[in-house]
Design a protein around this motif. Sequence first.
Motif, PDB file in Angstrom:
ATOM      1  N   UNK A 141     -12.620  66.133  35.632  1.00  0.00           N
ATOM      2  CA  UNK A 141     -11.872  66.868  36.674  1.00  0.00           C
ATOM      3  C   UNK A 141     -11.558  68.231  36.592  1.00  0.00           C
ATOM      4  N   UNK A 142     -10.049  68.438  36.687  1.00  0.00           N
ATOM      5  CA  UNK A 142      -9.665  69.746  36.447  1.00  0.00           C
ATOM      6  C   UNK A 142      -8.807  69.821  35.123  1.00  0.00           C
ATOM      7  N   UNK A 143      -9.130  68.914  34.168  1.00  0.00           N
ATOM      8  CA  UNK A 143      -8.247  68.904  32.971  1.00  0.00           C
ATOM      9  C   UNK A 143      -8.408  70.161  32.326  1.00  0.00           C
ATOM     10  N   UNK A 144      -7.347  70.256  31.381  1.00  0.00           N
ATOM     11  CA  UNK A 144      -7.033  71.509  30.317  1.00  0.00           C
ATOM     12  C   UNK A 144      -8.276  71.298  29.324  1.00  0.00           C
ATOM     13  N   UNK A 145      -8.485  72.878  29.207  1.00  0.00           N
ATOM     14  CA  UNK A 145      -9.688  72.752  27.884  1.00  0.00           C
ATOM     15  C   UNK A 145     -11.004  72.128  28.477  1.00  0.00           C
ATOM     16  N   UNK A 146     -11.359  72.207  29.897  1.00  0.00           N
ATOM     17  CA  UNK A 146     -12.585  71.628  30.727  1.00  0.00           C
ATOM     18  C   UNK A 146     -13.636  72.239  29.944  1.00  0.00           C
ATOM     19  N   UNK A 147     -13.564  73.561  29.894  1.00  0.00           N
ATOM     20  CA  UNK A 147     -14.797  74.346  29.268  1.00  0.00           C
ATOM     21  C   UNK A 147     -15.238  73.886  28.034  1.00  0.00           C
ATOM     22  N   UNK A 148     -14.326  73.685  27.187  1.00  0.00           N
ATOM     23  CA  UNK A 148     -14.534  73.201  25.670  1.00  0.00           C
ATOM     24  C   UNK A 148     -14.910  71.795  25.758  1.00  0.00           C
ATOM     25  N   UNK A 149     -14.334  70.969  26.314  1.00  0.00           N
ATOM     26  CA  UNK A 149     -14.659  69.322  26.410  1.00  0.00           C
ATOM     27  C   UNK A 149     -15.896  68.979  26.996  1.00  0.00           C
ATOM     28  N   UNK A 150     -16.478  69.651  28.136  1.00  0.00           N
ATOM     29  CA  UNK A 150     -17.476  69.209  28.885  1.00  0.00           C
ATOM     30  C   UNK A 150     -18.630  68.846  28.317  1.00  0.00           C
ATOM     31  N   UNK A 151     -19.093  69.579  27.417  1.00  0.00           N
ATOM     32  CA  UNK A 151     -20.456  69.084  26.921  1.00  0.00           C
ATOM     33  C   UNK A 151     -20.246  67.848  26.024  1.00  0.00           C
ATOM     34  N   UNK A 152     -19.105  67.648  25.342  1.00  0.00           N
ATOM     35  CA  UNK A 152     -19.039  66.538  24.542  1.00  0.00           C
ATOM     36  C   UNK A 152     -19.040  65.278  25.486  1.00  0.00           C
ATOM     37  N   UNK A 153     -18.148  65.412  26.482  1.00  0.00           N
ATOM     38  CA  UNK A 153     -18.007  64.256  27.508  1.00  0.00           C
ATOM     39  C   UNK A 153     -19.127  63.919  28.124  1.00  0.00           C
ATOM     40  N   UNK A 154     -19.913  64.880  28.575  1.00  0.00           N
ATOM     41  CA  UNK A 154     -21.044  64.831  29.060  1.00  0.00           C
ATOM     42  C   UNK A 154     -22.299  64.263  28.548  1.00  0.00           C
ATOM     43  N   UNK A 155     -22.363  64.745  27.085  1.00  0.00           N
ATOM     44  CA  UNK A 155     -23.157  64.188  26.014  1.00  0.00           C
ATOM     45  C   UNK A 155     -22.953  62.552  25.810  1.00  0.00           C
ATOM     46  N   UNK A 156     -21.634  62.188  25.784  1.00  0.00           N
ATOM     47  CA  UNK A 156     -21.508  60.629  25.955  1.00  0.00           C
ATOM     48  C   UNK A 156     -22.085  60.201  27.189  1.00  0.00           C
ATOM     49  N   UNK A 157     -21.889  60.704  28.330  1.00  0.00           N
ATOM     50  CA  UNK A 157     -22.307  60.166  29.577  1.00  0.00           C
ATOM     51  C   UNK A 157     -23.834  60.090  29.493  1.00  0.00           C
TER      52      UNK A 157
END
Length: 526
Positions: A141-157
């Motif tokens: 979503x529009x969470x804090x630190x989205x830029x930093x977390x995005x590749x971790x969470x997308x890798x999980x997906x």
Amino acid sequence: MGKMKKSVSNIFPCLFYGIFCGGVTGVAIFLFRLAANKAEVISRELYSIAKSSTLYILAAFAILAAVALLMMLLHKKVPESKGGGIPRSEGVLRGVLPFKWLRTLIGTIIGSMLSFLCGVPVGSEGPSVLIGTSIGEMCLGNSKNKTAWSRYVMTGGAGAGFAIATGAPLSGILFALEEIHKRFTPMIVMTVSVSVVSATYINRVLCELFSISPMLFDIGLFSGFKLSHVLYLFILGIAVAFSVALYDISVELLNRFTSRFRKHFATYAKLVIVLILSGILCLVFPDAAYNGHHLIIKMLESSPGIGFLIAVLTIRFIMMVFVTASGVTGGSFVPTLAIGAVFSTIIARFLVLVGMPEDLSIAIILLGMCGFIGGTLRAPLTAAVLFIELTGQFTDVLYVALVIFTVNSITELFHLTPFYERSIETMTHEQNGDKKPIIAHFETTIMPNAFVIGKSVRDVMWPSSTVVISVKRANDQMDDTVNDGEKKLYAGDTVILRSKYYDEVELCQIIRGLVGNEAMIHKIEV
């Protein structure tokens, strides 16, 4: 207390995003697999009807031409839906390729269904990985630190998508680590593992409700290996390794040949050619069409003639190259498995001729198939675990390792570019055109509450082609050798990075997402 708080702030997001992303991905890929299977059933029925009349055949080819137009318009509107899902996801997760999750999600589903209905030899596994990647971005979503977390969470997906599509959760975890990022770090392992477990649980519940098998293949018990069979397994490993080398060399040569196909044919013409060829195969030689799942089952349940094996192997291989060159939406994972299964069937026939017990043929085909996909991906651990999960044979690990790592050792000697890596290079070139990358050094200071604080250098997903050259401590008294030699980052540390990039503004935005939005980034001369 401070260390405990920092550990919680690192671990909790991995757990929360992993469970959320995995759950949503589990539902989405379950529905996608249902739709993909139904699309193939409908396609086979329609082509069966078309065979009954010349007029129907002409109508079928007219529809294929119309679908090619639709797919061209889709690719123009959503370029992220073009081509294979796995290399696209790998490029995104490595920070090489940009994408927008919503249009990628919708475009991939629509494009894949068009391919499945037309009988194009592509699979649903690649799109499943890309859908999982898109869902990972959505869950932030529009969470804090989205830029930093995005590749971790997308890798999980992505790992969850692979796990559900193949019915192999451990392989999904290893695929994300060994193939996508080619490294193992605590945060990636945790996020991917939680996502895969969550997705697998949801998928298993849905499969039980709808009485559907969660496995890619329903393989019964087969004869196991003994120490006296080691020579046959070693021969299998060598043969598969040279098959992989032949495959990679042939792909390279055919890619050079089909470069004319890419240059001298418009996008629509390339799509029409591939769809028409797929239609012809569906009418006259359906074993060479569709994703290849049915072909693998045929290799395991019957004994096709050598002429059939050579014909289907040649046609499927050529079609894979043309499909890749055209950019048709769909994956190549199961089609590659099918090619490996046919290769392995031929090898099994030879081994039986030289004295191998015939009841080992099924095991040889399965093991050779997994060795082939492991060799083409250069991911031996994923291939070994995939074999174990697909077959449930947990007692023959020694023999699995012998074949898989024989294949890997020999293929590494050839120094050939893997198929997916070549696809990523092509996508990157299409994205950047004739732009030349710039190599420069940057200096920045880590701000308080930055994402990287408390994390080791190797555990941070820095921008693509970016290396940490040095870290200068804010506190000169701090010993860099703490934490078993891992250099962790703290507020006030000055970091020097070397980056290879095309867009400096985008690069600096990603770096600030890691070291703090208020950070000043200076380009320096070295």
